[in-house]
Write a protein that holds these residues in place. Structure first.
Motif, PDB file in Angstrom:
ATOM      1  N   THR A  67       1.377   6.604  -7.594  1.00 13.14           N
ATOM      2  CA  THR A  67       0.364   6.973  -6.611  1.00 13.14           C
ATOM      3  C   THR A  67      -0.389   5.725  -6.180  1.00 13.14           C
ATOM      4  O   THR A  67      -0.131   4.628  -6.667  1.00 13.14           O
ATOM      5  CB  THR A  67      -0.609   8.018  -7.188  1.00 13.14           C
ATOM      6  OG1 THR A  67      -1.377   8.586  -6.129  1.00 13.14           O
ATOM      7  CG2 THR A  67      -1.561   7.413  -8.211  1.00 13.14           C
ATOM      8  N   PHE A  68      -1.306   5.924  -5.269  1.00 16.47           N
ATOM      9  CA  PHE A  68      -2.261   4.875  -4.930  1.00 16.47           C
ATOM     10  C   PHE A  68      -3.425   5.022  -5.886  1.00 16.47           C
ATOM     11  O   PHE A  68      -3.972   6.112  -6.024  1.00 16.47           O
ATOM     12  CB  PHE A  68      -2.710   5.037  -3.477  1.00 16.47           C
ATOM     13  CG  PHE A  68      -3.787   4.063  -3.081  1.00 16.47           C
ATOM     14  CD1 PHE A  68      -3.470   2.741  -2.817  1.00 16.47           C
ATOM     15  CD2 PHE A  68      -5.110   4.461  -3.007  1.00 16.47           C
ATOM     16  CE1 PHE A  68      -4.462   1.838  -2.463  1.00 16.47           C
ATOM     17  CE2 PHE A  68      -6.107   3.557  -2.658  1.00 16.47           C
ATOM     18  CZ  PHE A  68      -5.785   2.244  -2.390  1.00 16.47           C
ATOM     19  N   ARG A  75       7.069   6.427  -5.645  1.00 20.07           N
ATOM     20  CA  ARG A  75       6.881   7.750  -6.234  1.00 20.07           C
ATOM     21  C   ARG A  75       8.061   8.108  -7.126  1.00 20.07           C
ATOM     22  O   ARG A  75       9.048   7.386  -7.209  1.00 20.07           O
ATOM     23  CB  ARG A  75       6.670   8.778  -5.129  1.00 20.07           C
ATOM     24  CG  ARG A  75       5.436   8.458  -4.283  1.00 20.07           C
ATOM     25  CD  ARG A  75       5.078   9.583  -3.344  1.00 20.07           C
ATOM     26  NE  ARG A  75       4.060   9.174  -2.360  1.00 20.07           N
ATOM     27  CZ  ARG A  75       2.747   9.330  -2.529  1.00 20.07           C
ATOM     28  NH1 ARG A  75       2.284   9.869  -3.634  1.00 20.07           N
ATOM     29  NH2 ARG A  75       1.901   8.943  -1.586  1.00 20.07           N
ATOM     30  N   ARG A  83      12.467   3.235   0.502  1.00 19.80           N
ATOM     31  CA  ARG A  83      13.088   3.431   1.820  1.00 19.80           C
ATOM     32  C   ARG A  83      13.967   2.237   2.196  1.00 19.80           C
ATOM     33  O   ARG A  83      13.902   1.710   3.306  1.00 19.80           O
ATOM     34  CB  ARG A  83      12.013   3.660   2.883  1.00 19.80           C
ATOM     35  CG  ARG A  83      11.206   4.940   2.638  1.00 19.80           C
ATOM     36  CD  ARG A  83      10.238   5.226   3.762  1.00 19.80           C
ATOM     37  NE  ARG A  83       9.048   4.405   3.714  1.00 19.80           N
ATOM     38  CZ  ARG A  83       7.976   4.664   2.978  1.00 19.80           C
ATOM     39  NH1 ARG A  83       7.942   5.749   2.237  1.00 19.80           N
ATOM     40  NH2 ARG A  83       6.940   3.869   2.991  1.00 19.80           N
ATOM     41  N   ARG A  97       0.818  -1.209   0.000  1.00 22.21           N
ATOM     42  CA  ARG A  97       0.000   0.000   0.000  1.00 22.21           C
ATOM     43  C   ARG A  97       0.854   1.263   0.000  1.00 22.21           C
ATOM     44  O   ARG A  97       0.341   2.366   0.134  1.00 22.21           O
ATOM     45  CB  ARG A  97      -0.887   0.019   1.254  1.00 22.21           C
ATOM     46  CG  ARG A  97      -1.793  -1.187   1.373  1.00 22.21           C
ATOM     47  CD  ARG A  97      -3.050  -1.035   0.569  1.00 22.21           C
ATOM     48  NE  ARG A  97      -3.982  -0.089   1.186  1.00 22.21           N
ATOM     49  CZ  ARG A  97      -5.242   0.086   0.788  1.00 22.21           C
ATOM     50  NH1 ARG A  97      -5.708  -0.620  -0.231  1.00 22.21           N
ATOM     51  NH2 ARG A  97      -6.026   0.943   1.383  1.00 22.21           N
ATOM     52  N   SER A  98       2.159   1.108  -0.114  1.00 19.67           N
ATOM     53  CA  SER A  98       3.041   2.266  -0.045  1.00 19.67           C
ATOM     54  C   SER A  98       3.467   2.633  -1.473  1.00 19.67           C
ATOM     55  O   SER A  98       4.228   1.901  -2.096  1.00 19.67           O
ATOM     56  CB  SER A  98       4.257   1.906   0.809  1.00 19.67           C
ATOM     57  OG  SER A  98       5.039   3.050   1.011  1.00 19.67           O
ATOM     58  N   PRO A  99       2.958   3.765  -2.014  1.00 18.89           N
ATOM     59  CA  PRO A  99       3.241   4.066  -3.423  1.00 18.89           C
ATOM     60  C   PRO A  99       4.730   4.268  -3.701  1.00 18.89           C
ATOM     61  O   PRO A  99       5.446   4.858  -2.889  1.00 18.89           O
ATOM     62  CB  PRO A  99       2.480   5.371  -3.669  1.00 18.89           C
ATOM     63  CG  PRO A  99       1.486   5.474  -2.568  1.00 18.89           C
ATOM     64  CD  PRO A  99       2.094   4.775  -1.392  1.00 18.89           C
TER      65      PRO A  99
END
Lengths: 374, 124
Positions: free
Chosen positions: A324-325, A304, A354, A300-302
Motif C-alpha cells: 500500500t501507500f 500490491r 505493469r 508513488r505507485s504501490p
C-alpha cells in the motif's frame, strides 16, 4: 474504469451488530470474509489512518471469530494444536499464536486470552468455520468449545485510547500490554484486552452484540475518538509489519518463513511436540527457502499483492503479498516473500509493476515503530 | 461552447474546439477514496477507444482509466504528479487527466450525456 466490488461468494455476506451505526456515520461498506464491513467513513482512509496514529480510532471488528474453551484441560488441549505455550499462559494474560498443520503450514493466527480456567480465542473471520471444525475434531472429552456468534468486537486504537477508557472503565488504565480482564463499560459486561492490530497502544473490547451499539456510541462521543474502517486497519497493520492471514501467511507458509518463530514457546522448542514441529525444526536448523520481508518501493505507485520481484541479476526473487501507500512514511511499502539469499536488509530488488521494473529495497520491519505500552 | 459527456467506465470528456479533455467522474473519485498516484500516458501516443491509458492508485486499489475516444494524446495534467489528491478535490475540473485530439469527433456524440450518466450511477 471498472470500480465495481467483486461479488462475494454465497451465502450473502452478513451485517455486523453495528450496521445501523455505520450507516448513520456515512460509512462506505463492502464484503470481506463473509461480512459487510465499513471500508471507510466520510473522513477517508488517509485521515482515519492519521487519526489512529495521533489520537484514537474505533474499529468494528465484529467479523472476527470469538471462541472459548472451558474445562480443566483446555490449555493443554489447545497447546496440542498451536506453536505457543498455552499451559504457561497465566490468568489475565493474552498471547498471539498460530494453528499449524503437520507440514508446518499456518492454519490460522489467533489471540488467546486466559480468564481463570477459560480461554478466549479471537480468530480470523475467514477461518472461523475451519477453526471450529479443527478444534471440535481434536478436543478431548471434558473440554467444551463455544462459538460466541452473539458477541461483537470493537477495537479502540491509538495513543489516546488509554485516557479514553480510563474515563469510561477506570480499571482498564491499569492493564499492561497483552493483559486481559472482564470489566464493565457503562454497565455492560465486557472482556477487554490491551492489544490490537495497528502497532499503537489500544484495546479490543468484546461485548454482547445487543449492547455493542450503546458502547460504540459512547466511545465515539469522546472527543479523542473517531470511527475508522477496514481500509485504515489494513494500512495501519501493514505499517506495523503485521501479517494478514490469507495474504501474508497461509497453509503454504511456515512460521519460520513468515518471521514468526518468536511465537514458538521456549518449552515447545525443547519438546518439539506441536503440529509441524519436525519440518519447522528442520527450517530453523538449516534455513528456510524464503523469508517474509518488508520492502520500500520507489515512486508513488504501490506494489500490491501478486506483484513479482526480480533480483539485480534478473533472476526471480519472490512476490509481494500485501502492499500500500504508507501515510506515515509517505512511501510505498509492501510485505513480500523473497529467496533467503535476498532477504537481508538493504538488498536491492525490483518490483514488476505493469511491465516496468521499479526499484525496491528490503528494509527492517516494522515500517513504523510499534508504540505498545511498557 | 463545450459539452461534457461520460462513459460507462466513469470517465468524463469535454470537447473544446476539437480537443477532448478527459478525467474521471466525481462519482468515481468518491468510490476510489484517497488517490495517491496517477500514471498518465505519454503525449503523442495514439490510443484506441476503450484502451487502458492511465492508472489511478487509491489507498485501496489500482484502477485503469480508458480512453473514451480514439485519438492522439496531446497533453497531460502536470499538476497531478505533485498533487494526485487534486482528483479527489476537483475530479471534473482541475483534476483532469489528459487531452487528446479525437480521430473521429462524431464519436463524442455517442457517449452518455449527463442525464444518462446520472441514471447509470443511480442504478449502481
Amino acid at each position: 474504469m471498472p470500480i465495481e466490488i467483486a461479488p462475494d461468494e454465497p451465502p450473502p455476506p452478513q451485517p455486523t451488530p453495528l450496521a445501523a451505526l455505520h450507516a448513520r456515520l456515512g460509512a462506505r461498506s463492502g464484503p470481506f470474509a463473509g461480512w459487510i464491513l465499513p471500508i471507510q467513513y466520510p473522513a477517508g482512509i488517509l485521515a482515519e489512518h492519521r487519526h489512529t496514529r495521533t489520537a484514537a480510532s474505533l474499529f468494528d471488528v465484529s467479523h472476527m471469530g470469538q471462541l472459548s474453551l472451558a474445562g480443566a484441560d483446555a490449555a493443554a488441549a489447545l497447546q496440542a494444536l498451536v506453536v505457543g505455550d498455552m499451559v504457561g499462559l497465566r490468568p489475565g494474560r493474552q498471547r498471539y499464536t498460530l494453528f499449524t498443520n503437520e507440514a508446518g503450514g499456518i492454519l490460522d493466527d489467533l489471540m488467546v486470552a486466559r480468564l481463570g480456567e477459560r480461554l478466549h480465542l479471537v480468530v480470523n473471520a475467514g477461518r472461523t468455520a475451519h477453526d471450529v471444525t479443527h478444534l471440535q475434531t481434536h478436543l478431548p472429552a471434558g473440554v467444551t468449545l463455544t462459538h460466541h456468534a452473539d458477541r461483537a468486537l470493537l477495537a479502540l486504537q491509538g495513543p489516546r485510547a488509554a485516557e479514553v477508557l480510563a474515563r469510561l472503565a477506570p480499571p482498564a488504565a491499569q492493564l499492561r500490554f497483552m493483559d486481559a480482564a472482564e470489566l464493565p463499560i457503562a454497565g455492560v459486561p465486557a472482556l477487554l484486552t490491551r492489544s490490537g492490530y495497528t502497532g499503537e497502544d489500544g484495546y479490543e473490547i468484546s461485548l454482547p452484540a445487543d449492547a455493542a451499539e450503546r458502547v460504540a456510541t459512547l466511545l465515539l462521543d469522546q472527543p479523542e475518538v473517531a470511527p475508522a474502517g477496514l481500509g485504515a486497519r489494513d494500512s495501519l497493520r501493514l505499517e506495523a509489519g503485521l501479517p494478514l492471514y490469507g495474504h501474508d501467511i497461509d497453509e503454504l507458509t511456515t512460521p519460520v518463513e513468515a518471521g514468526l518463530t518468536w511465537t514458538i514457546g521456549k518449552r515447545r522448542r525443547m519438546d518439539w511436540d506441536f503440529p509441524g514441529a519436525e519440518p519447522i525444526r528442520d527450517q530453523l536448523d538449516h534455513g528456510a527457502p524464503r523469508h517474509r520481508v518488508g520492502l520500500v518501493v520507489q515512486g508513488r505507485s504501490p506494489a500490491r499483492a501478486g506483484a513479482n520481484l526480480v533480483a539485480a541479476d534478473g533472476t526471480a526473487a519472490g512476490s509481494v503479498t500485501s502492499g500500500t501507500f504508507s501515510p506515515s512514511r509517505e512511501a510505498c511499502i509492501a510485505l513480500a516473500y523473497v529467496r533467503r539469499d535476498l532477504a537481508a536488509d538493504g538488498t536491492e530488488l525490483f518490483a514488476l509493476l505493469r511491465g516496468v521494473q521499479v526499484p525496491a529495497q528490503v528494509v527492517p520491519l516494522p515500517f513504523v515503530p510499534h508504540r505498545y505500552p511498557r | 461552447m463545450s459539452e461534457t459527456r461520460f462513459t460507462t467506465d466513469h470517465e468524463w470528456v469535454r470537447l473544446d474546439a476539437g480537443v477532448a479533455t478527459v478525467g474521471i467522474t466525481a462519482h468515481a473519485q468518491g468510490q476510489l477514496g484517497d488517490i495517491v498516484f496517477v500514471e498518465l500516458p505519454a503525449p503523442g501516443r495514439e490510443v484506441a477507444a476503450g484502451e487502458a491509458c492511465a492508472v489511478v492508485e487509491s489507498v485501496k486499489a489500482a484502477s485503469d482509466v480508458f480512453a473514451p475516444l480514439a485519438g492522439r494524446i496531446t497533453e497531460v495534467n502536470p499538476a497531478l504528479g505533485e498533487d494526485p489528491a487534486l482528483v479527489n478535490r476537483a475530479a471534473e475540473g482541475e483534476g483532469w487527466f489528459f487531452r487528446l485530439v479525437p480521430a473521429d469527433p462524431a464519436a463524442f456524440a455517442a457517449l452518455l450525456d449527463a442525464a444518462g450518466y446520472a441514471k447509470l450511477t443511480e442504478a449502481a
